[in-house]
Scaffold this active site. Structure first.
Site, PDB file in Angstrom:
ATOM      1  CG  ASP A   3      92.727  19.820   0.106  1.00 23.87           C
ATOM      2  OD1 ASP A   3      92.300  20.217   1.196  1.00 23.87           O
ATOM      3  OD2 ASP A   3      93.845  19.275  -0.036  1.00 23.87           O
ATOM      4  CG  HIS A  57      87.004  22.630   5.341  1.00 26.86           C
ATOM      5  ND1 HIS A  57      85.932  22.029   5.931  1.00 26.86           N
ATOM      6  CD2 HIS A  57      87.841  21.624   4.985  1.00 26.86           C
ATOM      7  CE1 HIS A  57      86.119  20.706   5.939  1.00 26.86           C
ATOM      8  NE2 HIS A  57      87.283  20.449   5.377  1.00 26.86           N
TER       9      HIS A  57
END
Ligand code: GDP
Ligand code: IMO
Ligand code: MG
Length: 458
Positions: free
Chosen positions: A26, A54
């Protein structure tokens, strides 16, 4: 006449790029892949599966990609799901449908390796069952032993790949009879394994599964390809590849904080195996690093801030999982970890993301060494959860900055304290920061010190 075999496999020019997370995931890989897609032709996923989330933000539009490369938002680019990915066909088809509904073209521009392994429903069942078992039944003095997986079936699917005889590959979905015959054997064995975990009483139905997955195969057929040849053909035609790492280096099965990792090689070392493209084809490796650290799920996190400050970073950075919605654990930037990841991945540059989140703190800390239980110090990372749990971070404290940096036109106009923070990171890691991200949008980015121009949007 096609090129002789020897010509095809000559050393390709090292003009290809890899994007890889240098922490526990992340880091903003989706945003940076989207940014770099403009100067590449083919965007390639090499590892992981629908455990990845994503995010790409284009103006008011926010896209969350799980299996499809983030380059899909550009209609003139090809996207490839490589052989190293584990594909959940149901999730992939949902993702395709959602993108199409939003006006994104998903046709033959999306290629899927016929050798990518398939995540089956029983993998997800196994993943959840093992997590429950480890969480509830083995809780002991050391606490809960579950990994905190995304429960997307990733570990069990990769385990079946390594076990070979229990595996299904994307190419198998295109041959209904072969699929059914394999599933007859697999379901018998898998039912017994699930019964042993105490989670399944009814046997798995191979005919129903085969029918459903052959149907998914038919829908995916136009995308299925020999991705290894497709990528080599693209390279031979002078096209530039952009590899999109999923998960991150500290979650790498070999080089991460084992056993609190995912089940693939998410560092750049996974690229050759996961795509069939040799490592020396990649000339640029951009490591993505948040300006602080986060982690989702269980496992050691030396610089974790389990307090109000951690909570403040979580709220400012909107640190909630893109895939599972879980709150992310937050902490100071761990440069021992980042330097290790940069070394393993061969990072040639760093993108420092979520930099805007640190504004407004009186002071900021960088972890530069660890103190070991025997009192000695080390600047080396320890990629083993049990041993890493025993370290204490040693910090350098730097002055913070109060200014909002989101609209800064260039790196030189950032507050002095912010520039010192970036410079100290470069010094400790030994890799230049080429990109500074000041917000989720494409234009909120400094590339080589200057504001990125607005790009042609999807
Ligand atoms: P990935 O898995 O590495 O692609 O990252 P995620 O998409 O899971 O999480 C990153 C989050 O941060 C997303 O919500 C992005 O929109 C957001 N983001 C990316 N870069 C920045 C940035 O520089 N500043 C802020 N505030 N948010 C960012
Ligand atoms: P992106 O690509 C953050 C973590 C899970 C768990 C461990 C194992 O969005 O950065 P798994 O389901 O893979 O067996 O879970 O790995 N994890 C991630 N954490 N971002 C990710 O992907 C992750 N992919 C896996 O939370 O701790
Ligand atoms: Mg993510």
């Amino acid at each position: 006449m096609s090129a002789p075999h020897g010509r095809r496999t000559q050393t390709p020019t090292a003009s290809h790029t890899a994007i890889v997370g240098l922490q526990w995931g992340d880091e903003g890989k989706g945003k940076i892949v989207d940014l770099l897609t403009a100067e590449h032709d083919v965007i390639v996923r090499y590892n992981g599966g629908a455990n990845a989330g994503h995010t790409v933000q284009v103006g008011a539009e926010r896209y969350a990609l799980h299996l499809i490369p983030s380059g899909i938002l550009y209609p003139d680019k090809a996207c490839v799901i490589g052989n190293g990915v584990v594909v959940d066909p149901e999730k992939l088809l949902q993702e395709i449908d959602t993108l199409r509904q939003r006006g994104i073209q998903v046709g033959t521009n999306l290629r899927i390796s016929d050798r990518a392994h398939v995540v089956m429903p029983y993998h997800k069942e196994q993943d959840a069952a093992l997590e429950e078992y480890l969480g509830a039944k083995t809780a002991n003095a050391r606490g809960n032993l579950s990994i905190g997986t995304t429960r997307r079936g990733i570990g069990p699917a990769y385990a079946d790949k390594v076990r070979r005889s229990m595996a299904i590959r994307v190419g198998d979905l295109l041959d209904a009879d072969y699929l059914r015959s394999r599933l007859h054997v697999i379901c018998t064995l898998r039912t017994a394994e699930l019964e042993a975990l105490g989670v399944r009483t009814a046997p798995l139905d191979p005919d129903a599964l085969a029918a459903r997955y052959a149907e998914f195969g038919e829908r995916l057929r136009p995308h299925v390809d020999d991705s290894v040849y497709a990528l080599h053909d693209a390279m031979a035609a002078g096209r530039r590849l952009l590899f999109e790492g999923a998960n991150a280096s500290l979650l790498d099965i070999d080089h991460g904080t084992f056993p609190y990792v995912t089940s693939s090689n998410c560092s750049t070392l996974g690229i050759p195996a996961g795509t069939g493209v040799p490592g020396h084809a990649i000339g640029r490796v951009l490591g993505i690093m948040k300006a602080y650290s986060t982690r989702v799920g269980a496992g050691p996190f030396p610089t974790e801030l389990d307090n109000e400050l951690g909570q403040r970073i979580r709220e400012r950075g909107r640190e909630y999982g893109t895939t599972t919605g879980r709150p992310r654990r937050c902490g100071w930037l761990d440069l021992v970890a980042v330097r290790y990841s940069a070394m393993v991945c061969g990072a040639t540059g760093i993108a420092c993301t979520l930099f805007d989140v640190l504004s407004g703190l009186d002071e900021v800390k960088l972890c530069v060494r660890y103190r070991l239980p025997d009192g000695s110090e080390t600047d080396r990372f320890i990629p083993d959860a049990h041993r890493l749990e025993g370290v204490e971070p040693i910090y350098e404290t730097l002055p913070g900055w109060s200014e909002d940096v989101r609209e800064a036109p260039d790196r030189d106009s950032l507050p002095e304290a912010a520039r010192r923070y970036l410079a100290r990171i470069e010094q400790v890691v030994g890799v230049p920061i080429e990109v500074v991200s000041l917000g989720p949008e494409r234009t909120q980015t400094l590339v080589d010190g200057r504001r990125a121009a607005a790009l042609a949007t999807a």
